[in-house]
Scaffold this motif. Structure first.
Motif, PDB file in Angstrom:
ATOM      1  N   ILE A   1      10.564   2.590  -3.492  1.00 43.71           N
ATOM      2  CA  ILE A   1      10.193   3.868  -4.102  1.00 43.71           C
ATOM      3  C   ILE A   1       8.705   4.107  -3.837  1.00 43.71           C
ATOM      4  CG2 ILE A   1      11.963   3.667  -5.901  1.00 43.71           C
ATOM      5  CD1 ILE A   1       9.674   2.962  -7.861  1.00 43.71           C
ATOM      6  N   SER A   2       8.194   5.273  -4.209  1.00 47.22           N
ATOM      7  CA  SER A   2       6.784   5.577  -3.961  1.00 47.22           C
ATOM      8  C   SER A   2       5.893   4.637  -4.773  1.00 47.22           C
ATOM      9  CB  SER A   2       6.477   7.025  -4.337  1.00 47.22           C
ATOM     10  OG  SER A   2       6.472   7.189  -5.743  1.00 47.22           O
ATOM     11  N   SER A   3       4.767   4.297  -4.179  1.00 45.47           N
ATOM     12  CA  SER A   3       3.828   3.383  -4.854  1.00 45.47           C
ATOM     13  C   SER A   3       3.232   4.020  -6.101  1.00 45.47           C
ATOM     14  CB  SER A   3       2.713   2.975  -3.889  1.00 45.47           C
ATOM     15  OG  SER A   3       2.051   4.135  -3.393  1.00 45.47           O
ATOM     16  N   LYS A   4       3.084   5.348  -6.087  1.00 44.72           N
ATOM     17  CA  LYS A   4       2.519   6.039  -7.244  1.00 44.72           C
ATOM     18  C   LYS A   4       3.399   5.833  -8.477  1.00 44.72           C
ATOM     19  CE  LYS A   4       0.959  10.597  -8.800  1.00 44.72           C
ATOM     20  NZ  LYS A   4       0.828  12.040  -8.442  1.00 44.72           N
ATOM     21  N   THR A   5       4.712   6.016  -8.295  1.00 40.17           N
ATOM     22  CA  THR A   5       5.646   5.786  -9.409  1.00 40.17           C
ATOM     23  C   THR A   5       5.743   4.305  -9.722  1.00 40.17           C
ATOM     24  OG1 THR A   5       6.935   7.716  -8.757  1.00 40.17           O
ATOM     25  CG2 THR A   5       8.022   6.119 -10.197  1.00 40.17           C
ATOM     26  N   GLY A   6       5.727   3.492  -8.689  1.00 42.51           N
ATOM     27  CA  GLY A   6       5.914   2.056  -8.855  1.00 42.51           C
ATOM     28  C   GLY A   6       4.854   1.369  -9.683  1.00 42.51           C
TER      29      GLY A   6
ATOM     30  N   SER B   1      12.210   9.074  -9.193  1.00 45.01           N
ATOM     31  CA  SER B   1      11.796   8.826  -7.829  1.00 45.01           C
ATOM     32  C   SER B   1      13.009   8.877  -6.910  1.00 45.01           C
ATOM     33  CB  SER B   1      11.116   7.455  -7.704  1.00 45.01           C
ATOM     34  OG  SER B   1      10.757   7.193  -6.357  1.00 45.01           O
ATOM     35  N   ALA B   2      12.759   9.175  -5.635  1.00 43.13           N
ATOM     36  CA  ALA B   2      13.807   9.055  -4.617  1.00 43.13           C
ATOM     37  C   ALA B   2      13.764   7.640  -4.046  1.00 43.13           C
ATOM     38  CB  ALA B   2      13.581  10.071  -3.510  1.00 43.13           C
ATOM     39  N   VAL B   3      14.929   7.148  -3.629  1.00 43.97           N
ATOM     40  CA  VAL B   3      14.988   5.844  -2.966  1.00 43.97           C
ATOM     41  C   VAL B   3      14.670   6.065  -1.492  1.00 43.97           C
ATOM     42  CG1 VAL B   3      16.473   3.900  -2.339  1.00 43.97           C
ATOM     43  CG2 VAL B   3      16.681   4.953  -4.601  1.00 43.97           C
ATOM     44  N   THR B   4      13.527   5.533  -1.042  1.00 40.45           N
ATOM     45  CA  THR B   4      13.103   5.761   0.346  1.00 40.45           C
ATOM     46  C   THR B   4      13.619   4.692   1.294  1.00 40.45           C
ATOM     47  OG1 THR B   4      11.022   4.590  -0.102  1.00 40.45           O
ATOM     48  CG2 THR B   4      11.041   6.994  -0.385  1.00 40.45           C
TER      49      THR B   4
ATOM     50  N   LYS C   1       0.814  -1.215   0.000  1.00 40.56           N
ATOM     51  CA  LYS C   1       0.000   0.000   0.000  1.00 40.56           C
ATOM     52  C   LYS C   1       0.846   1.263   0.000  1.00 40.56           C
ATOM     53  CE  LYS C   1      -3.915   2.150   2.362  1.00 40.56           C
ATOM     54  NZ  LYS C   1      -4.850   2.061   3.511  1.00 40.56           N
ATOM     55  N   GLY C   2       1.961   1.236   0.757  1.00 36.52           N
ATOM     56  CA  GLY C   2       2.747   2.449   0.916  1.00 36.52           C
ATOM     57  C   GLY C   2       3.862   2.633  -0.095  1.00 36.52           C
TER      58      GLY C   2
END
Length: 878
Positions: A398-403, A372-375, A342-343
């Motif tokens: 990475i962010s789920s939106k980009t993923g 994307s940034a690597v979180t 989810k995140g």
């Protein structure tokens, strides 16, 4: 002063080349100093070829020069655009302030500006920009003869061609070694100008080459896989690190890095990489290894990358990078697997580069590039870590939106290496190497001598008093030690502590008695005062008196009555064809030709490609006809002799058009043909300085093409003085600006004709890249094929292949027929029609219409089907 003494490889006798770094603002200037650059180039205001950079103000310039010079870095002012007539005074004021601030050289594009600066500031070094499109020995000789100390040659030359130019020229030669490439020969591009009203030649390029295009051949669209991507005319980044030794061996004096609009860390890293490579190649030890150079290059890719090319200079012809046109970083690996929550999204990848949390990546998805940034970073065993090394297999969060858009097999690239950025930002500023000599004799005042390294001082000889060396004598008198004596090592340590200055101690020589005492405060004070005096001496040489030039005082430079250095000395007048050219030359050389008078009619010139079209144009009423010089043998063959006599009888001027680009081997092949042209009494049309120099040497009258970017009367007059009898003004001028030039030329004795382009398809760019070769190899394009480059708006740009070069033409046709009756009021002498794309029937129709308009009649042309028309820049300009 240099930071290091070194020599180049065996049998190499020249001084190692400077590393020249780009500077867009003060932050970038500090970055260049950190990187160890020997020199920087910068712009002031909008009069430079990077209007998009922050640039400097005149108020900033003095401090910038002081800062650079205090660290031993030279400063070049880029004023490398064509200057409009009404801008010349302001341009001179900018140079005047820069000159007073101690600028080391001015980089110019405009011949008129060159002429003015050489007259006003004879001691100022002038560098011909790559925007002057100089790519042969003759071109170098031409601008050097006008006063250029250095020439930045075109990026399309090979190392062998550069070496040949260096070996046969008196001017210094500079080349680009890293950064963005222009698809077109620099200085000959109208693409951005015609499409977006933003002139690349004037530093405001909208970068249309970086956009998506498709090919249409004979009405059918070509699959982009045949050309490698959607960006066929976007260039890769130039990187010559692996072949730098070959470039250094050419004997160039300067290695130039592009990037006045890039971030400071890029400036530091690129300057440091090339400086280290030069020192390695030219130093006493082994050359840099392949691994060392690749590591440096990988570092640069993390800062800016859209594919690397070795460039034409190292023999690489395919400089375009159709895959993607924007920065996307160093290759990091491919997505081996994906898990989504989810995140966030976790991408499994085997790393091709080191990475840490908060680094930036780009992902080449099926649809587009995403960032994307690597979180987070997770090991295969599930452990969360802050960083991972090259070769490790890890999960990158990475962010789920980009993923959501990522799939297995997608390529990852490292765009932001936070550790690298931090390291570059903390790099110390470059220092100047100095030698110190200390005298500590009992009963004498303590003395420190500081200056250039001792070997340089010994070699200075009679010029020793001019060397950068100062002496400071403290009030303190050296005492006998009563308790703990001051040791030689204590003195040395105090002298070497130059960290708060721009100096670094290369050597410290100490003349000291034994058992002496000098307080630590005295040692530090004397060192500081000596360093301050040296810096003061360094900067004192910068300041010069402003000249406060008034343009009106230099109008005499426009006069062409003294033409001894040009092609057309009055005692050596070239033969002419027909009465028209003969009259032009006679009146031009004597200075009696009336300009813009009511009795002078506007002449009509026509450009064609074929002999049959030439005769059609002549009998339709053209006064002047331009045709490729390659048609000379055909036209002067016996079967055409009667037709040529008819042309003379009709007083038609025939001019043979020399190619737009001529490398030295091409000029060598051209010379015998031009000698035949001269022998038969014809003139030629030149579009680059090499052919102008050849025309001068052969005493052939020539017409100067619009490719010279003539924006002012001083530039036109410089070409007249070189032997031109006609000058075609830039297509980027509006009518008001054209009038300004013509009015200024009215006061010039012996000026030639002015010509403007009023009909036809403009050549938007000429490139050394063989754009159609992949399609020719696949037999998609044949000799008689119609090939078009089509943008996302559907505009169609015709492509022409000249040998292995490529011409791209405007999608619109210029047509000023409606306004012809008013053009005489603007002072021009000749209106030019480019009919190279037209049939013989169309040639006849278009010439007839323009002849009628010139006679004051109302006339119209039937629009060609599917063709869009434009009035170019005549009512707007750039």
């Amino acid at each position: 002063m240099s930071t290091k003494n070194y020599t180049c490889p065996p049998n190499y006798t020249r001084t190692p080349p400077e590393v020249l770094a780009p500077v867009g603002d003060e932050e970038a200037l500090l970055a260049a100093i950190r990187g160890g650059a020997d020199a920087v180039y910068l712009g002031v205001g909008e009069f430079n070829a990077r209007q998009g950079a922050k640039n400097f103000t005149l108020d900033d310039l003095d401090a910038a020069v002081k800062l650079a010079h205090s660290h031993g870095v030279l400063v070049y002012l880029a004023l490398n655009i064509p200057i409009k007539q009404k801008e010349l005074q302001h341009a001179l004021e900018i140079v005047d302030s820069a000159y007073a601030a101690g600028i080391d050289a001015v980089i110019f594009q405009d011949l008129g500006l060159l002429k003015l600066l050489k007259e006003i500031y004879p001691d100022l070094k002038l560098h011909a920009s790559t925007q002057t499109t100089i790519h042969n020995k003759e071109g170098v000789d031409f601008v050097a003869g006008l006063g250029a100390k250095r020439v930045i040659v075109s990026r399309e030359l090979t190392a062998a061609e550069v070496k040949d130019i260096v070996d046969h020229s008196n001017a210094e030669i500079e080349v680009f070694v890293h950064g963005a490439l222009c698809y077109s020969y620099s200085g000959k591009c109208l693409f951005s100008s015609l499409l977006h009203g933003r002139s690349a030649n004037r530093g405001a390029c909208a970068q249309p080459c970086r956009r998506r295009y498709r090919f249409v051949v004979n009405g059918r669209e070509v699959d982009e896989r045949h050309i490698g991507g959607s960006y066929p005319i976007s260039c890769a980044e130039l990187s010559t690190l692996p072949g730098l030794e070959e470039i250094i061996k050419t004997g160039v004096v300067s290695l130039k890095i592009e990037g006045r609009m890039k971030k400071p860390e890029y400036v530091t890293a690129s300057a440091a990489a090339y400086k280290a490579a030069v020192e390695g190649i030219c130093g006493p030890g082994d050359n840099p290894t392949k691994d060392e150079l690749e590591a440096r290059e990988a570092e640069l890719a993390k800062l800016f990358y859209r594919g690397f090319t070795r460039g034409f200079i190292l023999g690489e012809k395919g400089v375009s990078h159709p895959k993607y046109s924007s920065n996307y970083g160093a290759f990091l690996g491919k997505v081996l697997d994906i898990s989504r929550s989810k995140g966030n999204t976790k991408l499994i990848v085997r790393l091709n580069e080191d990475i840490q949390v908060k680094d930036g990546i780009s992902i080449f998805t099926r649809e587009r590039m995403l960032g994307s940034a690597v979180t987070g970073i997770i090991t295969i065993s599930g452990e969360h870590i802050k960083s991972a090394k090259k070769g490790e297999k890890v999960g990158l969060e990475i962010s789920s939106k980009t993923g959501r858009a990522v799939q297995r097999g997608d390529e990852l690239y490292l765009t932001t290496d936070t550790q690298l950025l931090d390291t570059l930002q903390k790099t110390k500023l470059k220092t100047l190497s100095v030698s110190l000599k200390v005298r500590a004799r009992k009963g004498e005042r303590f003395t420190v001598v500081i200056g250039e390294e001792s070997e340089k001082l010994r070699d200075a000889g009679e010029n020793r008093d001019k060397a950068l060396v100062v002496e400071f004598t403290d009030d303190y008198v050296v005492q006998e030690a009563e308790k703990a004596p001051t040791t030689v090592e204590q003195i040395r340590k105090a002298m070497e502590s130059l960290g708060d200055t721009s100096f670094e101690a290369a050597s410290v020589e100490i003349e000291a008695d034994g058992n002496i005492f000098i307080p630590v405060g005295v040692l530090k004070n004397a060192r500081r005062k000596a360093a301050d005096l040296l810096l003061e001496k360094i900067l004192s040489g910068d300041k010069k008196e402003q000249r406060h030039p008034d343009l009106a005082d230099f109008n005499y430079l426009c006069n062409s009555e003294s033409r001894g250095s040009g092609a057309n000395d009055q005692d050596q007048q070239p033969p002419a064809v027909g009465e028209t050219l003969s009259e032009i030359l006679s009146e031009t050389l004597s200075g009696t030709r009336g300009r813009n008078s009511a009795s002078k009619r506007l002449l009509l010139s026509v450009e064609v490609n074929e002999s049959s079209s030439l005769f059609e144009a002549a009998f339709a009423g053209a006064d002047i006809i331009y045709i490729p010089v390659s048609k000379f043998e055909e036209l002067t063959a016996p079967e055409n002799s009667e037709k040529l006599e008819d042309l003379k009888a009709e007083r038609v001027e025939l001019v043979f058009r020399v190619p737009l680009i001529n490398h030295d081997y091409e000029l060598d092949e051209l010379k015998p043909l031009l000698e035949k042209v001269k022998a038969t009494g014809f003139g030629i049309a030149c579009s680059e300085f090499g052919s102008v120099q050849l025309a001068k040497e052969l005493f052939i009258p020539f017409s100067a093409g619009k490719e010279f970017n003539i924006f002012n009367a001083f530039t036109a007059s410089t070409l007249y003085q070189a032997g031109a009898y006609r000058a075609t003004l830039s297509s980027e001028l509006n009518l008001s600006e054209i009038k300004n030039i013509c009015e200024a030329l009215q006061t010039c004795k012996g000026s030639g004709q002015t010509e403007i382009f009023v009909y036809g398809r403009e050549i938007m760019l000429i490139t050394e890249n063989d754009l159609l070769k992949p399609l020719i190899d696949r037999r998609i394009v044949r000799t008689d094929s119609e090939a078009l480059l089509v943008d996302q708006e559907g505009s169609e740009f015709p492509i022409e292949r000249l040998g292995t070069r490529t011409l791209i033409y405007n999608s619109k046709v210029l047509d000023m027929l409606k306004y012809v009756k008013n053009l005489k009021d603007y002072g021009v002498d000749v209106l030019r029609l480019d009919l190279t794309f037209n049939t013989q029937a169309e040639i006849k129709e278009i010439i007839k219409a323009y002849k009628e308009a010139l006679a004051g009649k109302e006339t119209r042309l039937k629009p060609a089907r599917g063709v869009e028309y434009t009035t170019g820049h005549y009512f707007k300009g750039v």
